[in-house]
Scaffold this motif. Sequence first.
Motif, PDB file in Angstrom:
ATOM      1  N   ALA A   1      53.647 105.652 -22.539  1.00  0.00           N
ATOM      2  CA  ALA A   1      52.322 105.540 -21.926  1.00  0.00           C
ATOM      3  C   ALA A   1      51.373 104.860 -22.900  1.00  0.00           C
ATOM      4  O   ALA A   1      51.316 105.223 -24.074  1.00  0.00           O
ATOM      5  CB  ALA A   1      51.797 106.916 -21.551  1.00  0.00           C
ATOM      6  N   PRO A   2      50.626 103.837 -22.447  1.00  0.00           N
ATOM      7  CA  PRO A   2      49.730 103.126 -23.353  1.00  0.00           C
ATOM      8  C   PRO A   2      48.590 103.994 -23.847  1.00  0.00           C
ATOM      9  O   PRO A   2      47.990 104.739 -23.075  1.00  0.00           O
ATOM     10  CB  PRO A   2      49.206 101.965 -22.504  1.00  0.00           C
ATOM     11  CG  PRO A   2      49.490 102.320 -21.098  1.00  0.00           C
ATOM     12  CD  PRO A   2      50.593 103.304 -21.094  1.00  0.00           C
ATOM     13  N   ALA A   3      48.306 103.908 -25.135  1.00  0.00           N
ATOM     14  CA  ALA A   3      47.216 104.682 -25.726  1.00  0.00           C
ATOM     15  C   ALA A   3      45.909 103.893 -25.722  1.00  0.00           C
ATOM     16  O   ALA A   3      44.845 104.448 -25.497  1.00  0.00           O
ATOM     17  CB  ALA A   3      47.573 105.084 -27.156  1.00  0.00           C
ATOM     18  N   ALA A   4      45.994 102.584 -25.953  1.00  0.00           N
ATOM     19  CA  ALA A   4      44.791 101.751 -26.007  1.00  0.00           C
ATOM     20  C   ALA A   4      44.199 101.578 -24.609  1.00  0.00           C
ATOM     21  O   ALA A   4      44.909 101.239 -23.668  1.00  0.00           O
ATOM     22  CB  ALA A   4      45.128 100.384 -26.601  1.00  0.00           C
ATOM     23  N   ALA A   5      42.905 101.811 -24.481  1.00  0.00           N
ATOM     24  CA  ALA A   5      42.226 101.679 -23.192  1.00  0.00           C
ATOM     25  C   ALA A   5      42.370 100.273 -22.622  1.00  0.00           C
ATOM     26  O   ALA A   5      42.503 100.095 -21.410  1.00  0.00           O
ATOM     27  CB  ALA A   5      40.754 102.039 -23.344  1.00  0.00           C
ATOM     28  N   ALA A   6      42.401  99.257 -23.476  1.00  0.00           N
ATOM     29  CA  ALA A   6      42.525  97.875 -23.021  1.00  0.00           C
ATOM     30  C   ALA A   6      43.863  97.626 -22.329  1.00  0.00           C
ATOM     31  O   ALA A   6      43.968  96.778 -21.451  1.00  0.00           O
ATOM     32  CB  ALA A   6      42.356  96.916 -24.192  1.00  0.00           C
ATOM     33  N   LYS A   7      44.901  98.367 -22.707  1.00  0.00           N
ATOM     34  CA  LYS A   7      46.226  98.183 -22.109  1.00  0.00           C
ATOM     35  C   LYS A   7      46.313  98.758 -20.705  1.00  0.00           C
ATOM     36  O   LYS A   7      47.160  98.371 -19.923  1.00  0.00           O
ATOM     37  CB  LYS A   7      47.314  98.813 -22.981  1.00  0.00           C
ATOM     38  CG  LYS A   7      47.500  98.089 -24.298  1.00  0.00           C
ATOM     39  CD  LYS A   7      48.681  98.592 -25.059  1.00  0.00           C
ATOM     40  CE  LYS A   7      49.984  98.163 -24.528  1.00  0.00           C
ATOM     41  NZ  LYS A   7      50.292  96.755 -24.498  1.00  0.00           N
ATOM     42  N   ARG A   8      45.440  99.683 -20.352  1.00  0.00           N
ATOM     43  CA  ARG A   8      45.478 100.302 -19.025  1.00  0.00           C
ATOM     44  C   ARG A   8      44.201 100.079 -18.230  1.00  0.00           C
ATOM     45  O   ARG A   8      43.936 100.750 -17.244  1.00  0.00           O
ATOM     46  CB  ARG A   8      45.802 101.784 -19.142  1.00  0.00           C
ATOM     47  CG  ARG A   8      45.017 102.559 -20.145  1.00  0.00           C
ATOM     48  CD  ARG A   8      45.547 104.003 -20.254  1.00  0.00           C
ATOM     49  NE  ARG A   8      45.209 104.611 -21.501  1.00  0.00           N
ATOM     50  CZ  ARG A   8      43.990 105.012 -21.857  1.00  0.00           C
ATOM     51  NH1 ARG A   8      43.003 104.886 -21.048  1.00  0.00           N
ATOM     52  NH2 ARG A   8      43.783 105.556 -23.036  1.00  0.00           N
ATOM     53  N   ALA A   9      43.427  99.084 -18.633  1.00  0.00           N
ATOM     54  CA  ALA A   9      42.138  98.821 -17.993  1.00  0.00           C
ATOM     55  C   ALA A   9      42.257  98.402 -16.537  1.00  0.00           C
ATOM     56  O   ALA A   9      41.335  98.592 -15.755  1.00  0.00           O
ATOM     57  CB  ALA A   9      41.385  97.748 -18.786  1.00  0.00           C
ATOM     58  N   ALA A  10      43.395  97.829 -16.117  1.00  0.00           N
ATOM     59  CA  ALA A  10      43.559  97.344 -14.753  1.00  0.00           C
ATOM     60  C   ALA A  10      44.123  98.400 -13.807  1.00  0.00           C
ATOM     61  O   ALA A  10      44.340  98.135 -12.638  1.00  0.00           O
ATOM     62  CB  ALA A  10      44.485  96.115 -14.764  1.00  0.00           C
ATOM     63  N   THR A  11      44.357  99.613 -14.305  1.00  0.00           N
ATOM     64  CA  THR A  11      44.996 100.649 -13.491  1.00  0.00           C
ATOM     65  C   THR A  11      44.293 101.991 -13.680  1.00  0.00           C
ATOM     66  O   THR A  11      43.483 102.154 -14.579  1.00  0.00           O
ATOM     67  CB  THR A  11      46.471 100.841 -13.895  1.00  0.00           C
ATOM     68  OG1 THR A  11      46.512 101.265 -15.260  1.00  0.00           O
ATOM     69  CG2 THR A  11      47.273  99.561 -13.721  1.00  0.00           C
ATOM     70  N   THR A  12      44.644 102.938 -12.826  1.00  0.00           N
ATOM     71  CA  THR A  12      44.155 104.299 -12.972  1.00  0.00           C
ATOM     72  C   THR A  12      45.367 105.217 -12.846  1.00  0.00           C
ATOM     73  O   THR A  12      45.775 105.570 -11.742  1.00  0.00           O
ATOM     74  CB  THR A  12      43.131 104.646 -11.869  1.00  0.00           C
ATOM     75  OG1 THR A  12      42.110 103.653 -11.883  1.00  0.00           O
ATOM     76  CG2 THR A  12      42.508 106.011 -12.106  1.00  0.00           C
ATOM     77  N   PHE A  13      45.962 105.553 -13.978  1.00  0.00           N
ATOM     78  CA  PHE A  13      47.135 106.422 -13.990  1.00  0.00           C
ATOM     79  C   PHE A  13      46.863 107.667 -14.812  1.00  0.00           C
ATOM     80  O   PHE A  13      46.149 107.618 -15.810  1.00  0.00           O
ATOM     81  CB  PHE A  13      48.361 105.725 -14.600  1.00  0.00           C
ATOM     82  CG  PHE A  13      48.972 104.698 -13.693  1.00  0.00           C
ATOM     83  CD1 PHE A  13      49.637 105.085 -12.545  1.00  0.00           C
ATOM     84  CD2 PHE A  13      48.883 103.357 -13.992  1.00  0.00           C
ATOM     85  CE1 PHE A  13      50.199 104.149 -11.698  1.00  0.00           C
ATOM     86  CE2 PHE A  13      49.439 102.412 -13.158  1.00  0.00           C
ATOM     87  CZ  PHE A  13      50.102 102.805 -12.003  1.00  0.00           C
ATOM     88  N   VAL A  14      47.457 108.753 -14.372  1.00  0.00           N
ATOM     89  CA  VAL A  14      47.522 109.972 -15.174  1.00  0.00           C
ATOM     90  C   VAL A  14      48.985 110.074 -15.566  1.00  0.00           C
ATOM     91  O   VAL A  14      49.868 110.145 -14.702  1.00  0.00           O
ATOM     92  CB  VAL A  14      47.073 111.208 -14.366  1.00  0.00           C
ATOM     93  CG1 VAL A  14      47.298 112.473 -15.174  1.00  0.00           C
ATOM     94  CG2 VAL A  14      45.621 111.075 -13.937  1.00  0.00           C
ATOM     95  N   PHE A  15      49.265 110.037 -16.852  1.00  0.00           N
ATOM     96  CA  PHE A  15      50.634 110.141 -17.328  1.00  0.00           C
ATOM     97  C   PHE A  15      50.930 111.595 -17.631  1.00  0.00           C
ATOM     98  O   PHE A  15      50.242 112.229 -18.415  1.00  0.00           O
ATOM     99  CB  PHE A  15      50.855 109.250 -18.553  1.00  0.00           C
ATOM    100  CG  PHE A  15      50.762 107.784 -18.236  1.00  0.00           C
ATOM    101  CD1 PHE A  15      51.829 107.130 -17.639  1.00  0.00           C
ATOM    102  CD2 PHE A  15      49.612 107.062 -18.512  1.00  0.00           C
ATOM    103  CE1 PHE A  15      51.750 105.784 -17.317  1.00  0.00           C
ATOM    104  CE2 PHE A  15      49.511 105.725 -18.205  1.00  0.00           C
ATOM    105  CZ  PHE A  15      50.583 105.085 -17.609  1.00  0.00           C
ATOM    106  N   VAL A  16      51.969 112.100 -16.963  1.00  0.00           N
ATOM    107  CA  VAL A  16      52.343 113.507 -17.128  1.00  0.00           C
ATOM    108  C   VAL A  16      53.725 113.618 -17.730  1.00  0.00           C
ATOM    109  O   VAL A  16      54.472 112.690 -17.752  1.00  0.00           O
ATOM    110  CB  VAL A  16      52.279 114.272 -15.781  1.00  0.00           C
ATOM    111  CG1 VAL A  16      50.850 114.386 -15.338  1.00  0.00           C
ATOM    112  CG2 VAL A  16      53.131 113.631 -14.720  1.00  0.00           C
TER     113      VAL A  16
END
Length: 128
Positions: free
Chosen positions: A113-128
């Motif tokens: 799961a990406p830690a950097a906010a820039a890597k997940r800026a295009a999505t809205t995921f909750v990693f469980v």
Amino acid sequence: MPRLKNETFGGGDQSWLGSTHGIANARTEVLDISTFTAGTHYPNGYIPSGTPVAKVGGVLVPYDGTEATVTGAGILAGFVLTDQPVVGTADFAVPVLDHGRVRASKVPGTFTAPAAAAKRAATTFVFV
């Protein structure tokens, strides 16, 4: 006589899904098959359900999970929702989940799961 082809395949292993939220809203995107490697990304003849992808130049490419890569292929666009058979070399449309819950440990390959906010800026995921 038409060329008939008989295929059997299912939805794939969707154990990577953390919930059903978002699956009814998967969007359709074009996958650039030339950026995927047969032996690495689809050794069984199909792109597996849960494959992480990035969007570069308007098409989907393999997601680059290297934490320092925060542009282009390093920005997570989502996950391929169902198994997608690869036939030939033409790009093709796939369903992409871009929001919901994801079990990172069940994503195909070596996904973290990406830690950097820039890597997940295009999505809205909750990693469980």
